[in-house]
Design an enzyme around this catalytic site. Structure first.
Site, PDB file in Angstrom:
ATOM      1  N   SER A  16      14.782  14.708  35.692  1.00 29.57           N
ATOM      2  CA  SER A  16      13.468  15.360  35.698  1.00 29.57           C
ATOM      3  C   SER A  16      12.885  15.332  37.102  1.00 29.57           C
ATOM      4  O   SER A  16      12.545  14.268  37.630  1.00 29.57           O
ATOM      5  CB  SER A  16      12.527  14.644  34.724  1.00 29.57           C
ATOM      6  OG  SER A  16      11.207  15.075  34.951  1.00 29.57           O
ATOM      7  N   HIS A  41      15.862  18.970  34.849  1.00 27.34           N
ATOM      8  CA  HIS A  41      14.777  19.195  33.890  1.00 27.34           C
ATOM      9  C   HIS A  41      13.508  19.477  34.698  1.00 27.34           C
ATOM     10  O   HIS A  41      13.132  18.695  35.575  1.00 27.34           O
ATOM     11  CB  HIS A  41      14.629  17.925  33.044  1.00 27.34           C
ATOM     12  CG  HIS A  41      13.567  17.956  32.005  1.00 27.34           C
ATOM     13  ND1 HIS A  41      13.784  18.420  30.716  1.00 27.34           N
ATOM     14  CD2 HIS A  41      12.272  17.545  32.040  1.00 27.34           C
ATOM     15  CE1 HIS A  41      12.667  18.301  30.020  1.00 27.34           C
ATOM     16  NE2 HIS A  41      11.725  17.770  30.794  1.00 27.34           N
ATOM     17  N   ASP A  43       9.500  20.237  34.608  1.00 28.12           N
ATOM     18  CA  ASP A  43       8.300  20.067  33.785  1.00 28.12           C
ATOM     19  C   ASP A  43       7.167  20.969  34.272  1.00 28.12           C
ATOM     20  O   ASP A  43       6.569  20.723  35.319  1.00 28.12           O
ATOM     21  CB  ASP A  43       7.837  18.603  33.843  1.00 28.12           C
ATOM     22  CG  ASP A  43       8.737  17.696  33.041  1.00 28.12           C
ATOM     23  OD1 ASP A  43       8.997  18.016  31.863  1.00 28.12           O
ATOM     24  OD2 ASP A  43       9.180  16.668  33.578  1.00 28.12           O
ATOM     25  N   MET A  45       3.448  22.285  33.691  1.00 25.43           N
ATOM     26  CA  MET A  45       2.190  21.887  33.029  1.00 25.43           C
ATOM     27  C   MET A  45       1.079  22.814  33.496  1.00 25.43           C
ATOM     28  O   MET A  45       1.001  23.119  34.701  1.00 25.43           O
ATOM     29  CB  MET A  45       1.839  20.438  33.372  1.00 25.43           C
ATOM     30  CG  MET A  45       2.951  19.457  33.044  1.00 25.43           C
ATOM     31  SD  MET A  45       2.461  17.741  33.296  1.00 25.43           S
ATOM     32  CE  MET A  45       4.054  16.907  33.213  1.00 25.43           C
ATOM     33  N   HIS A  75      10.873  22.791  30.662  1.00 28.17           N
ATOM     34  CA  HIS A  75      10.033  22.241  29.591  1.00 28.17           C
ATOM     35  C   HIS A  75       8.601  22.708  29.846  1.00 28.17           C
ATOM     36  O   HIS A  75       7.975  22.278  30.813  1.00 28.17           O
ATOM     37  CB  HIS A  75      10.179  20.716  29.626  1.00 28.17           C
ATOM     38  CG  HIS A  75       9.248  19.972  28.728  1.00 28.17           C
ATOM     39  ND1 HIS A  75       9.009  18.618  28.867  1.00 28.17           N
ATOM     40  CD2 HIS A  75       8.500  20.374  27.669  1.00 28.17           C
ATOM     41  CE1 HIS A  75       8.154  18.232  27.935  1.00 28.17           C
ATOM     42  NE2 HIS A  75       7.810  19.276  27.207  1.00 28.17           N
ATOM     43  N   MET A  77       4.919  22.627  29.093  1.00 28.73           N
ATOM     44  CA  MET A  77       3.759  21.982  28.480  1.00 28.73           C
ATOM     45  C   MET A  77       2.569  22.891  28.754  1.00 28.73           C
ATOM     46  O   MET A  77       1.706  22.588  29.592  1.00 28.73           O
ATOM     47  CB  MET A  77       3.586  20.576  29.072  1.00 28.73           C
ATOM     48  CG  MET A  77       4.622  19.609  28.530  1.00 28.73           C
ATOM     49  SD  MET A  77       4.948  18.219  29.628  1.00 28.73           S
ATOM     50  CE  MET A  77       6.178  18.943  30.688  1.00 28.73           C
ATOM     51  N   MET A 157       9.787  14.409  22.300  1.00 29.38           N
ATOM     52  CA  MET A 157       9.030  13.662  23.315  1.00 29.38           C
ATOM     53  C   MET A 157       8.890  12.216  22.865  1.00 29.38           C
ATOM     54  O   MET A 157       8.448  11.949  21.736  1.00 29.38           O
ATOM     55  CB  MET A 157       7.626  14.247  23.504  1.00 29.38           C
ATOM     56  CG  MET A 157       7.582  15.592  24.206  1.00 29.38           C
ATOM     57  SD  MET A 157       8.425  15.630  25.795  1.00 29.38           S
ATOM     58  CE  MET A 157       7.542  14.377  26.732  1.00 29.38           C
ATOM     59  N   GLY A 162       2.632  14.653  30.016  1.00 32.85           N
ATOM     60  CA  GLY A 162       1.614  14.772  31.052  1.00 32.85           C
ATOM     61  C   GLY A 162       1.982  14.113  32.357  1.00 32.85           C
ATOM     62  O   GLY A 162       1.568  14.561  33.413  1.00 32.85           O
ATOM     63  N   GLY A 165       6.733   7.956  34.084  1.00 28.74           N
ATOM     64  CA  GLY A 165       6.507   6.529  34.231  1.00 28.74           C
ATOM     65  C   GLY A 165       5.791   5.849  33.080  1.00 28.74           C
ATOM     66  O   GLY A 165       5.267   4.748  33.243  1.00 28.74           O
ATOM     67  N   ASP A 192      12.830  12.803  25.863  1.00 29.35           N
ATOM     68  CA  ASP A 192      12.135  12.860  27.151  1.00 29.35           C
ATOM     69  C   ASP A 192      10.969  11.884  27.158  1.00 29.35           C
ATOM     70  O   ASP A 192      10.028  12.018  26.371  1.00 29.35           O
ATOM     71  CB  ASP A 192      11.626  14.303  27.320  1.00 29.35           C
ATOM     72  CG  ASP A 192      10.926  14.563  28.647  1.00 29.35           C
ATOM     73  OD1 ASP A 192      10.904  13.669  29.505  1.00 29.35           O
ATOM     74  OD2 ASP A 192      10.416  15.687  28.803  1.00 29.35           O
ATOM     75  N   GLY A 193      11.039  10.911  28.060  1.00 26.98           N
ATOM     76  CA  GLY A 193       9.908  10.014  28.245  1.00 26.98           C
ATOM     77  C   GLY A 193      10.271   8.555  28.081  1.00 26.98           C
ATOM     78  O   GLY A 193      10.746   8.155  27.012  1.00 26.98           O
ATOM     79  N   GLY A 194      10.117   7.785  29.135  1.00 33.61           N
ATOM     80  CA  GLY A 194      10.325   6.342  29.039  1.00 33.61           C
ATOM     81  C   GLY A 194      11.779   5.945  28.851  1.00 33.61           C
ATOM     82  O   GLY A 194      12.067   4.839  28.404  1.00 33.61           O
ATOM     83  N   SER A 215      11.397   8.726  36.322  1.00 30.27           N
ATOM     84  CA  SER A 215      11.132   7.542  37.150  1.00 30.27           C
ATOM     85  C   SER A 215      12.301   6.555  37.193  1.00 30.27           C
ATOM     86  O   SER A 215      12.589   5.978  38.245  1.00 30.27           O
ATOM     87  CB  SER A 215       9.855   6.840  36.679  1.00 30.27           C
ATOM     88  OG  SER A 215       9.924   6.570  35.302  1.00 30.27           O
TER      89      SER A 215
HETATM   90  C1  DX5 Z   1       6.428  13.999  30.722  1.00 28.89           C
HETATM   91  C2  DX5 Z   1       7.566  14.871  31.192  1.00 28.89           C
HETATM   92  C3  DX5 Z   1       8.817  14.109  31.421  1.00 28.89           C
HETATM   93  C4  DX5 Z   1       8.668  13.067  32.479  1.00 28.89           C
HETATM   94  C5  DX5 Z   1       9.542  11.906  32.160  1.00 28.89           C
HETATM   95  O1  DX5 Z   1       5.349  14.758  30.400  1.00 28.89           O
HETATM   96  O2  DX5 Z   1       7.856  15.849  30.217  1.00 28.89           O
HETATM   97  O3  DX5 Z   1       9.936  14.953  31.651  1.00 28.89           O
HETATM   98  O4  DX5 Z   1       8.992  13.567  33.769  1.00 28.89           O
HETATM   99  O5  DX5 Z   1       9.263  10.841  33.025  1.00 28.89           O
HETATM  100  P1  DX5 Z   1       9.852   9.383  32.796  1.00 28.89           P
HETATM  101  O6  DX5 Z   1      11.369   9.517  32.665  1.00 28.89           O
HETATM  102  O7  DX5 Z   1       9.426   8.647  34.003  1.00 28.89           O
HETATM  103  O8  DX5 Z   1       9.249   8.857  31.531  1.00 28.89           O
HETATM  104 ZN    ZN Z   2       9.795  17.010  30.291  1.00 33.21          ZN
END
Ligand code: DX5
Ligand code: ZN
Length: 235
Positions: A16, A41, A43, A45, A75, A77, A157, A162, A165, A192-194, A215
């Site tokens: 990402s 990936h 993102d 927004m 992706h 958002m 998700m 948003g 990290g 996706d996420g964490g 991250s």
């Molecule tokens: C969050 C994004 C993710 C984000 C993931 O809104 O959609 O793609 O970059 O970040 P990490 O891997 O740090 O959780």
């Molecule tokens: Zn994403």
């Protein structure tokens, strides 16, 4: 170019670029791809669906210009994903994933997912749908269930979208297992996420075959090691 409809033999690693160095984007992307990332990936927004503002067609075009062969997983958002189908396809996106939360019936005056999926395919991209952590299994079933056979990817998700990290939300694993039981071999399940070396095995055990990482990958001083460890989670 990666064929996203092909079941992979190891979890695919989607880097990402939200955590990449924006001042050295192409170079940072080349670095993670050279160290084993399978796709990028991106993102997007819009400041409405989520409060943050990130990137759009110009970034997709810029990355594509420097990396002609990489698979770009976008992706969105955003409240109105339909506004971006043509410009993102022209910019070089390969996959266009929009949120179930902006579609009917969750939003009665929202997007018609079936029509949007058709437009995405007609524009030459793979369609994907995304589900947020607070969206229930029943809402997932009603919103994405009828389209499962028409999608190349469903994105679960595992944080509130948003920003990068944040901490992994394990409750989303139930939705992942539900999806795994119902998706055909040609449809990927992405999370996706964490996601990091500790949480990736949980995601994969539940049926995820595409791991998004921002991250944990870009922030590591041994990126190759992170990728090897994530891929070792098996499929
Ligand atoms: C969050 C994004 C993710 C984000 C993931 O809104 O959609 O793609 O970059 O970040 P990490 O891997 O740090 O959780
Ligand atoms: Zn994403």
């Amino acid at each position: 170019m990666l064929d996203i409809t092909q079941p992979p033999t190891h979890p695919l690693i989607a880097a990402s670029i939200l955590s990449a160095d924006f001042g050295a984007m192409a170079k940072d992307c080349q670095d993670v791809l050279g160290k084993g990332a399978d796709l990028l990936h991106i993102d997007v927004m819009d400041g409405h669906f989520v409060s943050n503002l990130t990137m759009g067609a110009d970034m997709i075009r810029g990355v594509r210009r420097h990396l002609p062969d990489v698979f770009l997983d976008v992706h969105l958002m955003v409240q109105r994903p339909g506004d971006y189908v043509d410009s993102f396809a022209q910019a070089g996106a390969n996959l266009f994933a929009f949120h179930v939360e902006v579609c009917k019936p969750m939003r009665p005056d929202g997007v018609d997912a079936g029509e949007l999926i058709k437009r995405i395919r007609d524009a030459g991209m793979s369609p994907g749908m995304v589900v947020n952590p607070p969206t229930t299994l029943q809402q997932l079933e009603q919103g994405i269930g009828p389209h499962l056979n028409d999608l190349d990817l469903v994105l679960v998700m595992s944080v509130i979208p948003g920003r990068s990290g944040q901490k992994f939300i394990p409750e989303v694993l139930e939705k992942t297992r539900w999806l795994k039981e119902r998706t055909a071999p040609g449809t990927r399940i992405e999370m996706d996420g964490g996601l990091n070396v500790e949480t990736t095995p949980l995601a994969v055990a539940a049926g995820t075959d595409v791991i998004v990482t921002a991250s944990a990958l870009f922030g590591s001083d041994d990126r190759a090691k992170v990728i090897v460890a994530m891929k070792a989670a098996g499929v």
